[in-house]
Design an enzyme around this catalytic site. Sequence first.
Site, short mmCIF file in Angstrom:
data_model
loop_
_atom_site.label_atom_id
_atom_site.label_comp_id
_atom_site.label_asym_id
_atom_site.label_seq_id
_atom_site.Cartn_x
_atom_site.Cartn_y
_atom_site.Cartn_z
N LYS A 118 0.83 -1.22 0.00
CA LYS A 118 0.00 0.00 0.00
C LYS A 118 0.85 1.26 0.00
O LYS A 118 0.45 2.28 -0.54
CB LYS A 118 -0.93 0.02 1.23
CG LYS A 118 -1.98 -1.06 1.22
CD LYS A 118 -3.30 -0.56 0.70
CE LYS A 118 -4.27 -1.70 0.55
NZ LYS A 118 -5.34 -1.47 -0.38
N LYS B 171 -4.30 -9.38 -6.62
CA LYS B 171 -5.54 -9.60 -5.86
C LYS B 171 -6.64 -8.65 -6.34
O LYS B 171 -6.36 -7.48 -6.60
CB LYS B 171 -5.24 -9.34 -4.38
CG LYS B 171 -6.38 -9.66 -3.43
CD LYS B 171 -6.03 -9.26 -2.00
CE LYS B 171 -6.30 -7.78 -1.74
NZ LYS B 171 -7.39 -7.50 -0.81
N LYS C 237 -11.05 -3.48 -4.13
CA LYS C 237 -12.01 -2.41 -4.45
C LYS C 237 -11.34 -1.06 -4.64
O LYS C 237 -11.95 -0.14 -5.17
CB LYS C 237 -13.11 -2.35 -3.38
CG LYS C 237 -12.64 -2.07 -1.98
CD LYS C 237 -13.84 -1.96 -1.07
CE LYS C 237 -13.77 -2.83 0.17
NZ LYS C 237 -12.61 -2.62 1.03
P1 ATP Z 1 -8.72 -2.24 -0.27
O1 ATP Z 1 -8.83 -2.39 -1.74
O2 ATP Z 1 -9.19 -0.92 0.25
O3 ATP Z 1 -7.36 -2.61 0.28
P2 ATP Z 1 -9.84 -4.81 0.20
O4 ATP Z 1 -11.10 -5.08 -0.56
O5 ATP Z 1 -8.58 -5.44 -0.26
O6 ATP Z 1 -9.73 -3.27 0.36
P3 ATP Z 1 -11.11 -5.19 2.83
O7 ATP Z 1 -12.28 -4.50 2.36
O8 ATP Z 1 -10.65 -4.64 4.11
O9 ATP Z 1 -9.94 -5.23 1.76
O10 ATP Z 1 -11.34 -6.75 2.99
C1 ATP Z 1 -12.41 -7.32 3.69
C2 ATP Z 1 -12.25 -8.83 3.65
O11 ATP Z 1 -12.28 -9.30 2.29
C3 ATP Z 1 -10.93 -9.34 4.24
O12 ATP Z 1 -11.20 -10.51 4.99
C4 ATP Z 1 -10.10 -9.67 3.04
O13 ATP Z 1 -9.14 -10.68 3.30
C5 ATP Z 1 -11.16 -10.15 2.07
N1 ATP Z 1 -10.72 -9.97 0.69
C6 ATP Z 1 -10.37 -8.80 0.11
N2 ATP Z 1 -10.04 -8.98 -1.17
C7 ATP Z 1 -10.17 -10.31 -1.41
C8 ATP Z 1 -9.94 -11.12 -2.57
N3 ATP Z 1 -9.54 -10.61 -3.70
N4 ATP Z 1 -10.19 -12.46 -2.47
C9 ATP Z 1 -10.62 -12.99 -1.29
N5 ATP Z 1 -10.84 -12.28 -0.18
C10 ATP Z 1 -10.60 -10.94 -0.22
#
Ligand code: ATP
Length: 346
Positions: free
Chosen positions: A131, A213, A216
């Site tokens: 990040k 990965k 969002k």
């Molecule tokens: P950002 O993009 O702001 O970093 P994010 O979507 O990666 O956000 P969170 O919204 O905090 O992360 O994630 C919430 C949950 O979703 C966490 O348990 C995270 O491990 C899971 N998660 C996030 N992205 C994935 C993915 N691509 N596949 C599976 N699980 C995910």
Amino acid sequence: MSAPTTDRRADAAAQPIRKQRERVFSGIKPTGTPTLGNYIGAIRHWAAEQDIYDNIFCVVDLHAITVSIEPRELRQNTRELAALLVACGIDPARSALFIQSHMPEHAELAWILDCVTPTGWLNRMTQFKAKAGEDREAASAGLYTYPVLMAADILIYQTDAVPVGEDQKQHVELTRDIASSFNHRFGETFVEPRPIIRAVGARIMALDDPTKKMSKSEAEGSYISLLDPPAAIRKKIARATTDSERTIVFDENRPGIFNLLTIYQALGGGETPEQIEAEFAGKGYKEFKAALAQRVVATLEPIQRRYAELTADPATLDALLAEGAARVRPLAQRTVHTVKERVGLL
Ligand code: ATP
Ligand code: LTN
């Protein structure tokens, strides 16, 4: 509740609401509309297992401000995310759902934990490196200590297990280390939580680059959001990166098609990879992508319908979030009180 787990828990922290079941806690950041990755890796499991656990779910807005975000956007995302969690099946009658900043105890505990966490532990965190990007000096101090706030979120509720996607494993392990070292130094205070990470769908990859990965906070074409209309879903899946081969098989060396098949399997009714491969034997990518899009649309359609109903009634959403915070507040206050006593602040 088995005897050893009870023995490990600080008596004081266990008092307000006695756990009949194991407690799960998990959080999600209001950094944008949640993606199919969030749903498959985390949210759908939270919803499906509400009768198994004592459940606490949190919209972690204090984590969202570790990177730059417009105040108006944050406010809107926070409400949207809370409503979407309910629309995905988080049932306020069975789960406490609340907004992190409504419980100042999280930040209070995080500060104390900051003071007992070696910086060497934080230097190993891969999410910070990803990040912070190239210019690490410009990253906020909050982004650096982010995992300690996450540890506070979890430890404040004497959480047994943390259902998360694969990317959060390292943070939950750090949480265990912080709990263990605090307990060692100040006496048994925290439960050491374990991560729950699923075999299928714990790491959904970006549609435009299956080596990254799905997130969002990345480019729009890389993810499917839970609020994407059917036409957008079909278009994004049709454009998703695959390869020049023809067979539709679960081969990890072909990350594009493997990722799409994983999404197909995760949203299905329990078919095995072999059954799915048989279903598409002799068929082309176009046909498979159309079937996948259909499955995604069918999954999201009822969620989007419930979301529209919920957002039409903001007062009900506010009330359930206030009720969620009220339910967990005694637990958080009790843990913070114990911690302050242990370190000599009381
Ligand atoms: P950002 O993009 O702001 O970093 P994010 O979507 O990666 O956000 P969170 O919204 O905090 O992360 O994630 C919430 C949950 O979703 C966490 O348990 C995270 O491990 C899971 N998660 C996030 N992205 C994935 C993915 N691509 N596949 C599976 N699980 C995910
Ligand atoms: N760090 C997590 C979000 C998060 C979380 C938590 C998850 C904050 N606090 C507590 C589980 C438990 C992320 O980036 N996905």
